[in-house]
Write an enzyme that holds these catalytic residues in place. Sequence first.
Site, short mmCIF file in Angstrom:
data_model
loop_
_atom_site.label_atom_id
_atom_site.label_comp_id
_atom_site.label_asym_id
_atom_site.label_seq_id
_atom_site.Cartn_x
_atom_site.Cartn_y
_atom_site.Cartn_z
N LYS A 47 48.70 -15.76 50.28
CA LYS A 47 47.33 -15.28 50.09
C LYS A 47 46.36 -16.45 50.17
O LYS A 47 46.61 -17.53 49.64
CB LYS A 47 47.17 -14.60 48.72
CG LYS A 47 47.57 -13.16 48.71
CD LYS A 47 47.01 -12.48 47.49
CE LYS A 47 47.23 -10.99 47.58
NZ LYS A 47 46.60 -10.29 46.48
N SER A 92 39.33 -6.79 43.81
CA SER A 92 38.88 -8.17 44.01
C SER A 92 38.31 -8.35 45.41
O SER A 92 37.33 -9.08 45.60
CB SER A 92 40.05 -9.14 43.77
OG SER A 92 40.44 -9.09 42.41
#
Length: 162
Positions: free
Chosen positions: A41, A128
């Site tokens: 990520k 998010s």
Amino acid sequence: MIKAIYAGSFDPVTLGHLDIIKRASKISDKLVVAVLENPNKNCLFTIEERKKHLEIVTADIENVEVATFKGLFADFAREINANVAIRGLRNAVDFAYEQQIQLINGRLNDNIETIFLSADEKHISLSSSAVKEVAVFGGNIDFMVPSEIVGFIEEKYMKRGV
């Protein structure tokens, strides 16, 4: 003793995450909010920053501890002697994904039980990713994240020159 883990990237922590944390803290003796260091990520915040943000927003919840981990959730749960995994669900897509993760974790660590907590309806659309999409264009994120971290998000985007 119920020692639970609520794990995620928390990049950044949202009001939806905080709602799950508060509710999970009421059904566990100890809740470890675990920030995953995932090399796959590309996170906005470092793992240390994400941990700090969570410590700030959970400071008033007595039985919550914030930790970081790398690797498999099942191994981390074994390492800290946790017996419950807390997972938040916003919709059916989340459920399908989380059920698959629950089955895998159960095979890797048969001492962990998963509890799914449905998101409060006012947080169903929060993620998010959505926070970052709004913030990058200078939009109001006050209804998306705890007030204590709004400044951190705005500062991060100002530093990036976005």
